[in-house]
Write a protein that holds these residues in place. Structure first.
Motif, PDB file in Angstrom:
ATOM      1  N   GLN A  16      -8.678  -3.542  -6.104  1.00  0.00           N
ATOM      2  CA  GLN A  16      -7.387  -3.182  -6.690  1.00  0.00           C
ATOM      3  C   GLN A  16      -6.887  -1.851  -6.121  1.00  0.00           C
ATOM      4  O   GLN A  16      -5.715  -1.708  -5.767  1.00  0.00           O
ATOM      5  N   VAL A  17      -7.781  -0.873  -6.013  1.00  0.00           N
ATOM      6  CA  VAL A  17      -7.410   0.444  -5.479  1.00  0.00           C
ATOM      7  C   VAL A  17      -6.988   0.320  -4.019  1.00  0.00           C
ATOM      8  O   VAL A  17      -5.937   0.821  -3.606  1.00  0.00           O
ATOM      9  N   ALA A  18      -7.799  -0.375  -3.222  1.00  0.00           N
ATOM     10  CA  ALA A  18      -7.533  -0.491  -1.791  1.00  0.00           C
ATOM     11  C   ALA A  18      -6.228  -1.250  -1.529  1.00  0.00           C
ATOM     12  O   ALA A  18      -5.424  -0.833  -0.687  1.00  0.00           O
ATOM     13  N   GLU A  19      -6.004  -2.351  -2.239  1.00  0.00           N
ATOM     14  CA  GLU A  19      -4.778  -3.130  -2.030  1.00  0.00           C
ATOM     15  C   GLU A  19      -3.538  -2.320  -2.382  1.00  0.00           C
ATOM     16  O   GLU A  19      -2.534  -2.359  -1.676  1.00  0.00           O
ATOM     17  N   TYR A  20      -3.608  -1.580  -3.478  1.00  0.00           N
ATOM     18  CA  TYR A  20      -2.458  -0.777  -3.901  1.00  0.00           C
ATOM     19  C   TYR A  20      -2.191   0.357  -2.912  1.00  0.00           C
ATOM     20  O   TYR A  20      -1.070   0.547  -2.447  1.00  0.00           O
ATOM     21  N   ALA A  21      -3.234   1.093  -2.573  1.00  0.00           N
ATOM     22  CA  ALA A  21      -3.079   2.263  -1.708  1.00  0.00           C
ATOM     23  C   ALA A  21      -2.658   1.882  -0.287  1.00  0.00           C
ATOM     24  O   ALA A  21      -1.914   2.611   0.359  1.00  0.00           O
ATOM     25  N   ALA A  22      -3.130   0.743   0.190  1.00  0.00           N
ATOM     26  CA  ALA A  22      -2.837   0.323   1.567  1.00  0.00           C
ATOM     27  C   ALA A  22      -1.463  -0.333   1.706  1.00  0.00           C
ATOM     28  O   ALA A  22      -1.046  -0.626   2.823  1.00  0.00           O
ATOM     29  N   ASP A  23      -0.759  -0.543   0.607  1.00  0.00           N
ATOM     30  CA  ASP A  23       0.568  -1.152   0.666  1.00  0.00           C
ATOM     31  C   ASP A  23       1.621  -0.043   0.767  1.00  0.00           C
ATOM     32  O   ASP A  23       1.869   0.667  -0.213  1.00  0.00           O
ATOM     33  N   PRO A  24       2.240   0.117   1.941  1.00  0.00           N
ATOM     34  CA  PRO A  24       3.216   1.196   2.110  1.00  0.00           C
ATOM     35  C   PRO A  24       4.366   1.154   1.105  1.00  0.00           C
ATOM     36  O   PRO A  24       4.936   2.192   0.771  1.00  0.00           O
ATOM     37  N   ASP A  25       4.697  -0.038   0.598  1.00  0.00           N
ATOM     38  CA  ASP A  25       5.772  -0.132  -0.393  1.00  0.00           C
ATOM     39  C   ASP A  25       5.457   0.668  -1.659  1.00  0.00           C
ATOM     40  O   ASP A  25       6.369   1.058  -2.391  1.00  0.00           O
ATOM     41  N   HIS A  26       4.185   0.906  -1.934  1.00  0.00           N
ATOM     42  CA  HIS A  26       3.801   1.675  -3.121  1.00  0.00           C
ATOM     43  C   HIS A  26       3.807   3.186  -2.878  1.00  0.00           C
ATOM     44  O   HIS A  26       3.741   3.956  -3.847  1.00  0.00           O
ATOM     45  N   ALA A  27       3.849   3.625  -1.622  1.00  0.00           N
ATOM     46  CA  ALA A  27       3.735   5.055  -1.305  1.00  0.00           C
ATOM     47  C   ALA A  27       4.689   5.948  -2.108  1.00  0.00           C
ATOM     48  O   ALA A  27       4.252   6.963  -2.656  1.00  0.00           O
ATOM     49  N   PRO A  28       5.980   5.589  -2.248  1.00  0.00           N
ATOM     50  CA  PRO A  28       6.855   6.477  -3.028  1.00  0.00           C
ATOM     51  C   PRO A  28       6.462   6.590  -4.507  1.00  0.00           C
ATOM     52  O   PRO A  28       6.850   7.546  -5.177  1.00  0.00           O
ATOM     53  N   ASN A  29       5.666   5.631  -5.009  1.00  0.00           N
ATOM     54  CA  ASN A  29       5.233   5.678  -6.415  1.00  0.00           C
ATOM     55  C   ASN A  29       4.121   6.684  -6.656  1.00  0.00           C
ATOM     56  O   ASN A  29       3.914   7.126  -7.781  1.00  0.00           O
ATOM     57  N   TRP A  30       3.357   7.010  -5.608  1.00  0.00           N
ATOM     58  CA  TRP A  30       2.217   7.899  -5.849  1.00  0.00           C
ATOM     59  C   TRP A  30       2.164   9.104  -4.921  1.00  0.00           C
ATOM     60  O   TRP A  30       1.406  10.036  -5.188  1.00  0.00           O
ATOM     61  N   TYR A  31       2.930   9.108  -3.864  1.00  0.00           N
ATOM     62  CA  TYR A  31       3.022  10.299  -3.009  1.00  0.00           C
ATOM     63  C   TYR A  31       4.182  11.143  -3.513  1.00  0.00           C
ATOM     64  O   TYR A  31       5.323  10.697  -3.497  1.00  0.00           O
ATOM     65  N   VAL A  32       3.881  12.352  -3.943  1.00  0.00           N
ATOM     66  CA  VAL A  32       4.899  13.228  -4.497  1.00  0.00           C
ATOM     67  C   VAL A  32       6.028  13.482  -3.492  1.00  0.00           C
ATOM     68  O   VAL A  32       7.198  13.489  -3.856  1.00  0.00           O
ATOM     69  N   ASN A  33       5.682  13.665  -2.206  1.00  0.00           N
ATOM     70  CA  ASN A  33       6.679  14.053  -1.211  1.00  0.00           C
ATOM     71  C   ASN A  33       7.390  12.887  -0.518  1.00  0.00           C
ATOM     72  O   ASN A  33       8.383  13.107   0.160  1.00  0.00           O
ATOM     73  N   ILE A  34       6.884  11.663  -0.647  1.00  0.00           N
ATOM     74  CA  ILE A  34       7.502  10.535   0.064  1.00  0.00           C
ATOM     75  C   ILE A  34       8.645   9.958  -0.766  1.00  0.00           C
ATOM     76  O   ILE A  34       8.470   9.582  -1.914  1.00  0.00           O
ATOM     77  N   LYS A  35       9.813   9.911  -0.140  1.00  0.00           N
ATOM     78  CA  LYS A  35      11.017   9.434  -0.833  1.00  0.00           C
ATOM     79  C   LYS A  35      11.295   7.963  -0.543  1.00  0.00           C
ATOM     80  O   LYS A  35      11.813   7.255  -1.397  1.00  0.00           O
ATOM     81  N   SER A  49       1.160  -2.467  12.816  1.00  0.00           N
ATOM     82  CA  SER A  49       2.297  -2.357  11.891  1.00  0.00           C
ATOM     83  C   SER A  49       2.919  -0.970  12.008  1.00  0.00           C
ATOM     84  O   SER A  49       2.203   0.026  12.165  1.00  0.00           O
ATOM     85  N   LYS A  50       4.256  -0.925  11.906  1.00  0.00           N
ATOM     86  CA  LYS A  50       4.971   0.352  11.941  1.00  0.00           C
ATOM     87  C   LYS A  50       5.893   0.463  10.736  1.00  0.00           C
ATOM     88  O   LYS A  50       6.561  -0.504  10.373  1.00  0.00           O
ATOM     89  N   MET A  51       5.900   1.659  10.146  1.00  0.00           N
ATOM     90  CA  MET A  51       6.742   1.938   8.995  1.00  0.00           C
ATOM     91  C   MET A  51       7.404   3.303   9.195  1.00  0.00           C
ATOM     92  O   MET A  51       6.771   4.233   9.660  1.00  0.00           O
ATOM     93  N   ALA A  52       8.688   3.377   8.795  1.00  0.00           N
ATOM     94  CA  ALA A  52       9.423   4.650   8.839  1.00  0.00           C
ATOM     95  C   ALA A  52       9.377   5.277   7.452  1.00  0.00           C
ATOM     96  O   ALA A  52       9.726   4.633   6.458  1.00  0.00           O
ATOM     97  N   PHE A  53       8.920   6.526   7.392  1.00  0.00           N
ATOM     98  CA  PHE A  53       8.817   7.256   6.133  1.00  0.00           C
ATOM     99  C   PHE A  53       9.844   8.382   6.109  1.00  0.00           C
ATOM    100  O   PHE A  53      10.106   9.001   7.135  1.00  0.00           O
TER     101      PHE A  53
END
Length: 147
Positions: A16-35, A49-53
């Protein structure tokens, strides 16, 4: 060179931890600085895979692209960015401690350039503080979802 390693224990099963943390779509929910996060390649997450942050750090907006360079589901995720003001490598690892306890580590390494270079002496301390906040937030988000 900045190299910051932080870790936390989360009261949730490893998967559960790994799936949540590895999903970039969740990053704004738990990274204070990611918008925001925008996928530049097809889902799901895999090597290449490439993602724009978009993020806020030191009062400035940062835009950068991460590329996944290593991904072992449930164990490790390594992403690198070559562009932007701060070439960076981010590594997540997950390991089970017991049934419902998972140790998550977050490591950031990079060489500040340009504007960021001025802050190199303080960067490690600031990143460690931000990473600890982020790990506390993901712990809260995941443990609350159990209750």
């Amino acid at each position: 060179m900045v190299d910051v390693l932080t870790e936390i224990t989360i009261r949730c099963p490893l998967q559960q931890v790994a799936e949540y943390a590895a999903d970039p779509d969740h990053a704004p929910n738990w990274y204070v600085n990611i918008k925001s996060v925008e996928w530049l390649s097809p889902k799901p997450l895999s090597v290449g895979s490439k993602m724009a942050f978009k993020a806020q750090f030191l009062g400035r907006e940062l835009a950068y692209v991460y590329e996944v360079v290593e991904f072992i589901g449930g164990q490790k995720l390594v992403m690198k960015t070559a562009d932007g003001p701060f070439p960076m490598e981010t590594v997540y690892t997950w390991e089970p401690i017991e049934n419902n306890l998972t140790r998550m580590t977050l490591r950031n390494k990079g060489n500040p350039t340009g504007f960021s270079k001025l802050f190199t002496p303080f960067m490690g301390t600031m990143m460690k503080k931000a990473n600890n906040k982020d790990l506390k937030k993901i712990k809260f988000v995941l443990e609350e979802s159990l209750d």
